[in-house]
Write an enzyme that holds these catalytic residues in place. Structure first.
Site, PDB file in Angstrom:
ATOM      1  N   ARG A  59       0.866  -1.182   0.000  1.00  0.00           N
ATOM      2  CA  ARG A  59       0.000   0.000   0.000  1.00  0.00           C
ATOM      3  C   ARG A  59       0.903   1.232   0.000  1.00  0.00           C
ATOM      4  O   ARG A  59       1.794   1.359   0.818  1.00  0.00           O
ATOM      5  CB  ARG A  59      -0.897   0.020   1.235  1.00  0.00           C
ATOM      6  CG  ARG A  59      -1.863  -1.167   1.301  1.00  0.00           C
ATOM      7  CD  ARG A  59      -2.626  -1.136   2.611  1.00  0.00           C
ATOM      8  NE  ARG A  59      -3.416  -2.318   2.807  1.00  0.00           N
ATOM      9  CZ  ARG A  59      -4.729  -2.406   2.583  1.00  0.00           C
ATOM     10  NH1 ARG A  59      -5.385  -1.358   2.137  1.00  0.00           N
ATOM     11  NH2 ARG A  59      -5.364  -3.528   2.801  1.00  0.00           N
ATOM     12  N   LYS A  72       1.786  11.599  10.302  1.00  0.00           N
ATOM     13  CA  LYS A  72       1.267  10.284  10.670  1.00  0.00           C
ATOM     14  C   LYS A  72       2.175   9.653  11.719  1.00  0.00           C
ATOM     15  O   LYS A  72       3.393   9.825  11.678  1.00  0.00           O
ATOM     16  CB  LYS A  72       1.224   9.344   9.461  1.00  0.00           C
ATOM     17  CG  LYS A  72       0.286   9.771   8.366  1.00  0.00           C
ATOM     18  CD  LYS A  72       0.335   8.776   7.210  1.00  0.00           C
ATOM     19  CE  LYS A  72      -0.585   9.199   6.091  1.00  0.00           C
ATOM     20  NZ  LYS A  72      -0.504   8.276   4.939  1.00  0.00           N
ATOM     21  N   LYS A 167      -5.127   1.233  -8.349  1.00  0.00           N
ATOM     22  CA  LYS A 167      -4.801   2.655  -8.177  1.00  0.00           C
ATOM     23  C   LYS A 167      -3.310   2.847  -7.872  1.00  0.00           C
ATOM     24  O   LYS A 167      -2.655   3.706  -8.459  1.00  0.00           O
ATOM     25  CB  LYS A 167      -5.659   3.217  -7.044  1.00  0.00           C
ATOM     26  CG  LYS A 167      -5.406   4.662  -6.696  1.00  0.00           C
ATOM     27  CD  LYS A 167      -6.333   5.066  -5.562  1.00  0.00           C
ATOM     28  CE  LYS A 167      -5.896   6.314  -4.886  1.00  0.00           C
ATOM     29  NZ  LYS A 167      -6.736   6.677  -3.764  1.00  0.00           N
ATOM     30  N   ASP A 168      -2.756   2.040  -6.965  1.00  0.00           N
ATOM     31  CA  ASP A 168      -1.345   2.179  -6.596  1.00  0.00           C
ATOM     32  C   ASP A 168      -0.414   1.619  -7.661  1.00  0.00           C
ATOM     33  O   ASP A 168       0.727   2.075  -7.806  1.00  0.00           O
ATOM     34  CB  ASP A 168      -1.069   1.486  -5.258  1.00  0.00           C
ATOM     35  CG  ASP A 168      -1.616   2.270  -4.074  1.00  0.00           C
ATOM     36  OD1 ASP A 168      -2.009   3.440  -4.243  1.00  0.00           O
ATOM     37  OD2 ASP A 168      -1.660   1.696  -2.972  1.00  0.00           O
TER      38      ASP A 168
END
Length: 182
Positions: A59, A72, A167-168
């Site tokens: 991810r 984060k 998407k990635d």
């Protein structure tokens, strides 16, 4: 908590300092005074979780621009993952460099990711769950990503991805204007 700065300025590995007895242990994973003492973000607006069922799920590499830029703090709470931070801060002496570390339920280590850095991870075991604190709300108009294997950055993941989102997988080559909002 023990804070260890990585090769990227402002990116820290955070190790807990458990106080234990025969019952187990207690430890803080956040203390506003300790974060303030190091000039780190203390205002977190969301606590998120991510679960990856399959080993070697990848991810990332995600980040947001402008007011949506996030700090984060990442913590693995089940299994193990390879956590990667890529410095995309235009004025940083480490621009384009990356650092990585194994975070696991066993080592209880955390990663602090400052504004302007992309973040991604790969599950090293099956059934990986991680949690992370974020300092800004998600804004899809400010979302950006760097392809995990973009040769401009040469990020070295320990394994080829077994699973990655469409998407990635199909993020375009790095374009400074689009990626950094310049």
């Amino acid at each position: 908590m023990k804070f260890t700065e990585t090769d990227l300025p402002g990116v820290f590995l955070i190790d807990i300092e458990p106080k234990g007895d025969e019952r187990g242990f207690f430890s803080r994973i956040f203390c506003i005074d300790e974060f303030i003492a190091r000039g780190l973000e203390t205002r977190f607006l969301q606590f998120n979780t991510s679960f990856s069922k399959m080993k070697h799920t990848l991810r990332g590499m995600h980040y947001q621009l402008g007011d949506a830029a996030e700090v984060k703090v990442i913590k693995c709470i089940r299994g193990a993952l390879w956590d990667v931070v890529l410095d995309l801060r235009p004025d940083s002496s480490a621009f384009g460099k990356w650092t990585a570390a194994e975070l696991s339920a066993e080592n209880r280590r955390m990663m602090y990711v400052p504004h302007g850095c992309a973040h991604g991870f790969m599950s090293l075991t099956e059934d990986v769950e991680m949690m992370y604190f974020v300092s800004a709300f998600y804004d899809p108009t400010q979302e950006r990503a760097v392809r995990w294997n973009d040769p401009v950055f040469g990020i070295d993941f320990p394994f080829a991805p077994a699973l990655i989102s469409e998407k990635d997988a199909f993020i375009r080559d790095f374009d400074r204007t689009w990626h950094l909002g310049e």
